[in-house]
Motif scaffolding. Structure first.
Motif, mmCIF file in Angstrom:
data_model
loop_
_atom_site.group_PDB
_atom_site.id
_atom_site.type_symbol
_atom_site.label_atom_id
_atom_site.label_comp_id
_atom_site.label_asym_id
_atom_site.label_seq_id
_atom_site.Cartn_x
_atom_site.Cartn_y
_atom_site.Cartn_z
ATOM 1 N N ILE A 130 2.600 6.558 6.574
ATOM 2 C CA ILE A 130 3.835 6.861 5.869
ATOM 3 C C ILE A 130 5.143 7.065 6.806
ATOM 4 O O ILE A 130 6.405 6.474 6.281
ATOM 5 C CB ILE A 130 3.595 8.178 5.212
ATOM 6 N N LEU A 131 4.860 7.365 8.039
ATOM 7 C CA LEU A 131 5.943 7.194 9.049
ATOM 8 C C LEU A 131 6.480 5.780 9.137
ATOM 9 O O LEU A 131 7.528 5.505 9.289
ATOM 10 C CB LEU A 131 5.436 7.846 10.377
ATOM 11 N N ASP A 132 5.520 4.980 9.329
ATOM 12 C CA ASP A 132 6.001 3.383 9.523
ATOM 13 C C ASP A 132 6.551 2.947 8.006
ATOM 14 O O ASP A 132 7.672 2.382 8.293
ATOM 15 C CB ASP A 132 4.544 2.469 9.551
ATOM 16 N N GLU A 133 6.268 3.379 7.047
ATOM 17 C CA GLU A 133 6.749 2.903 5.784
ATOM 18 C C GLU A 133 8.114 3.494 5.672
ATOM 19 O O GLU A 133 9.214 2.675 5.419
ATOM 20 C CB GLU A 133 5.818 3.404 4.368
ATOM 21 N N VAL A 134 8.461 4.769 6.040
ATOM 22 C CA VAL A 134 9.817 5.499 5.830
ATOM 23 C C VAL A 134 10.586 4.811 6.839
ATOM 24 O O VAL A 134 11.923 4.479 6.883
ATOM 25 C CB VAL A 134 9.925 6.933 5.958
ATOM 26 N N MET A 135 10.471 4.373 8.225
ATOM 27 C CA MET A 135 11.181 3.904 9.119
ATOM 28 C C MET A 135 11.609 2.345 8.707
ATOM 29 O O MET A 135 12.571 2.048 8.998
ATOM 30 C CB MET A 135 10.621 3.713 10.413
ATOM 31 N N PHE A 154 0.737 -1.271 -0.083
ATOM 32 C CA PHE A 154 -0.013 0.042 0.047
ATOM 33 C C PHE A 154 1.053 0.901 0.051
ATOM 34 O O PHE A 154 0.500 2.174 -0.443
ATOM 35 C CB PHE A 154 -0.825 0.062 1.091
ATOM 36 N N GLY A 155 1.964 1.191 0.694
ATOM 37 C CA GLY A 155 2.813 2.434 0.791
ATOM 38 C C GLY A 155 3.756 2.503 -0.631
ATOM 39 O O GLY A 155 3.706 3.656 -1.178
ATOM 40 N N HIS A 184 2.251 -1.443 -8.097
ATOM 41 C CA HIS A 184 1.143 -2.230 -9.011
ATOM 42 C C HIS A 184 -0.166 -2.014 -8.162
ATOM 43 O O HIS A 184 -1.324 -2.369 -8.620
ATOM 44 C CB HIS A 184 1.267 -3.591 -9.123
ATOM 45 N N ASN A 185 -0.053 -1.435 -6.958
ATOM 46 C CA ASN A 185 -1.255 -1.317 -6.124
ATOM 47 C C ASN A 185 -2.032 0.092 -6.678
ATOM 48 O O ASN A 185 -1.595 1.194 -6.527
ATOM 49 C CB ASN A 185 -0.853 -1.100 -4.701
ATOM 50 N N PRO A 186 -3.419 -0.128 -7.194
ATOM 51 C CA PRO A 186 -4.061 1.160 -7.917
ATOM 52 C C PRO A 186 -4.481 1.945 -6.631
ATOM 53 O O PRO A 186 -4.591 3.190 -7.077
ATOM 54 C CB PRO A 186 -5.033 0.479 -8.666
#
Length: 142
Positions: free
Chosen positions: A56-61, A10-11, A15-17
């Motif tokens: 987004i914070l979770d993803e960047v970490m 998702f982040g 390919h995730n529309p």
């Protein structure tokens, strides 16, 4: 459980529309991404939803662990919201590693507006579950 990247995250998944399609950079210390929230990312009118900010914070970490060559999952995430994030405004998210002990990695992150104002901060703990065996969209070195 062996994981291989399928580009539907998702982040960051290309390919995730419905995903955020985040792109990352790495300056040797910090991982960064910039995101411009639109109406579909809204909580209250004109304000970015806190869940998207947290995502987004979770993803960047988590990207900090990818730079080390590992895949990890979030064990703990704590977010402090300092101010609302207005829609249609670029927000830079950056993260760095604070500590690593065996298979646990502690990270910190923050979200900043273009004027440098910190609007959210996070601390995360991640558990390394495997070494990377396939590309996972590593951040580009800047």
């Amino acid at each position: 459980m062996e994981l291989s990247y399928d580009h539907y995250c998702f982040g960051c998944g290309e390919h995730n529309p419905h995903g955020l399609k985040l792109k990352f950079t790495y300056d040797g210390t910090n991982i960064k991404t910039t995101f411009v929230p639109g109406e579909v990312h809204q909580g209250y009118p004109g304000i970015m939803h806190g869940g998207i900010t947290s995502t987004i914070l979770d993803e960047v970490m988590s990207r900090c662990i990818n730079v080390l060559g590992y895949i990890a999952v979030t064990a703990r995430l704590e977010v402090r919201f300092r101010e609302s994030i207005p829609l249609h405004t670029p927000v830079t998210f950056e993260a760095w590693i604070v500590n690593r002990k065996r298979n646990l990695v502690d990270t910190e992150a923050r979200a900043l507006l273009s004027d440098g104002k910190v609007v959210a901060e996070a601390q995360g703990r991640f558990v390394i579950i495997q070494e990377q065996s396939s590309p996972t969209g590593h951040p580009q070195q800047t």
